[in-house]
Design an enzyme around this catalytic site. Structure first.
Site, short mmCIF file in Angstrom:
data_model
loop_
_atom_site.label_atom_id
_atom_site.label_comp_id
_atom_site.label_asym_id
_atom_site.label_seq_id
_atom_site.Cartn_x
_atom_site.Cartn_y
_atom_site.Cartn_z
N SER A 149 0.83 -1.19 0.00
CA SER A 149 0.00 0.00 0.00
C SER A 149 0.88 1.26 0.00
O SER A 149 1.69 1.44 -0.90
CB SER A 149 -0.95 -0.04 1.19
OG SER A 149 -2.00 0.88 1.03
N ASP A 279 -9.53 -6.01 -4.43
CA ASP A 279 -9.06 -4.81 -3.72
C ASP A 279 -10.03 -3.66 -3.95
O ASP A 279 -10.27 -3.25 -5.09
CB ASP A 279 -7.66 -4.44 -4.20
CG ASP A 279 -6.97 -3.43 -3.31
OD1 ASP A 279 -7.67 -2.65 -2.64
OD2 ASP A 279 -5.72 -3.42 -3.29
N HIS A 307 -7.59 -5.73 -0.23
CA HIS A 307 -6.40 -4.89 -0.11
C HIS A 307 -5.44 -5.41 0.97
O HIS A 307 -4.24 -5.25 0.86
CB HIS A 307 -6.84 -3.46 0.24
CG HIS A 307 -5.71 -2.47 0.25
ND1 HIS A 307 -5.00 -2.13 -0.89
CD2 HIS A 307 -5.18 -1.73 1.26
CE1 HIS A 307 -4.08 -1.24 -0.57
NE2 HIS A 307 -4.16 -0.99 0.72
#
Length: 338
Positions: A149, A279, A307
């Site tokens: 991320s 995601d 995610h």
């Protein structure tokens, strides 16, 4: 029954009752304390040590296991927004015990020093991670960099800035790209931008209900989490929410929003991309963007995964990283002998 035996059972029952009652009291009254104990327990069980590296007035907190200098490169792991080094515990569990691992708290997160906005934009974070790498002399030998991320964006830009430091790069659903398809999270951000509302960012929960909503956004797997644990997760985060907002506004600002997109053409290290197909935070279409931009990029897409790849599929994530490292090692050995 003999009186002594009765007394023995009463005594044993009383002895056991004390820790059981203490646990229940902690669970009901201080769930945040239990979460800290949980991380402490798993670090010890997995053989991770917590240390600090000081660079002048700046201090990095990190955990590590193993020793550098083996056949395989060191792995440095960068966590995501509002997380900390312990988010990698579930992956570390499935990595080889002899592998040298380093998990660092990103700038301002966990036990690492908080400064100001200059360190929280992507470029600032890259500079701080470079400082950390130098402080531990990690770049004496090329190391493998993993980021997820926000940490994935930082890792990608780091690879573009310091290619000679790396033997390879793994990006797990990284931020910082221009995604062909818009995710539900990005759509929500656009709505908040119109109203200039910075209090209702879905990744910064303030109540157990908002925490549950955030977990649904980040995870395809629906974890059943007791209310007390949700409360504990909120209690741990709420004191830092102003800091999280400051960081968030920096990483979605103009300087940082597309930092990986703007630097990916400079990545020369062997690249692996891992992404959950479901995601909802950063769309999986970003994997194709990286594959097209970086020659030889390996893409692994995970079914029934959102995610939070690291939490939802830790065993698979670890295996993919290990296989990628092994393939690079095998190819390197073959080239030496040819």
């Amino acid at each position: 029954m003999d009186l002594d035996v009765v007394n023995m059972f009463v005594l044993a029952g009383s002895t056991l009752a004390i820790p059981i009652l203490a646990f229940l009291a902690s669970f009901l009254l201080w769930p945040a304390a239990l979460i800290h104990v949980y991380y402490w327990y798993w670090r010890r069980r997995l053989g991770l040590q917590v240390d600090y590296s000081e660079c002048g007035k700046y201090k990095f907190c990190y955990s590590h296991r193993g020793k550098p200098g083996g056949a395989k490169p060191t792995i440095l792991m960068l966590h995501g927004f509002s997380a900390h080094k312990d988010m990698w515990l579930s992956v570390v569990k499935f990595l080889p015990k002899q592998q040298h691992l380093v998990c660092v708290d990103m700038p301002g997160h966990g036990g690492t020093t908080r400064t100001g906005a200059e360190d929280y934009c992507i470029e600032g974070q890259v500079n701080r991670i470079h400082q950390f790498v130098k402080s531990l002399h990690l770049s004496r030998r090329p190391f493998h960099l993993v980021g997820t991320s926000m940490g994935g964006c930082v890792a990608g830009v780091y690879a573009a800035r310091h290619p000679s430091h790396l033997s390879g790069l793994t990006l797990v659903c990284p931020a910082g790209l221009e995604y062909p398809n818009e995710s539900p999270f990005v759509s929500r951000l656009r709505e908040l931008e119109k109203t200039q509302n910075t209090q209702d960012i879905p990744l910064i929960p303030s109540t157990p209900e908002e925490m549950e909503e955030m977990l649904r956004l980040c995870s395809f797997v629906r974890f059943k989490i007791p209310q007390q644990i949700l409360q504990g997760l909120v209690d741990v985060r709420v004191p830092h929410n102003d800091f999280y907002r400051e960081v968030f506004m920096e990483i979605v600002g103009e300087k940082s929003r597309h930092a990986l997109q703007e630097n990916m053409h400079l990545i020369t290290s062997p690249l692996q991309v891992i992404w959950g197909k479901q995601d909802q935070v950063v769309d999986v279409s970003g994997a194709g963007v990286l594959q097209e931009a970086v020659s030889g990029c390996q893409v692994d897409l995970l079914d029934n995964c959102g995610h939070s790849v690291v939490m939802e599929r830790p065993r698979k994530t670890a295996q993919l990283i290990v296989d990628f490292l092994s393939a690079r090692h095998t190819n390197g050995s073959a080239k030496k002998h040819s």
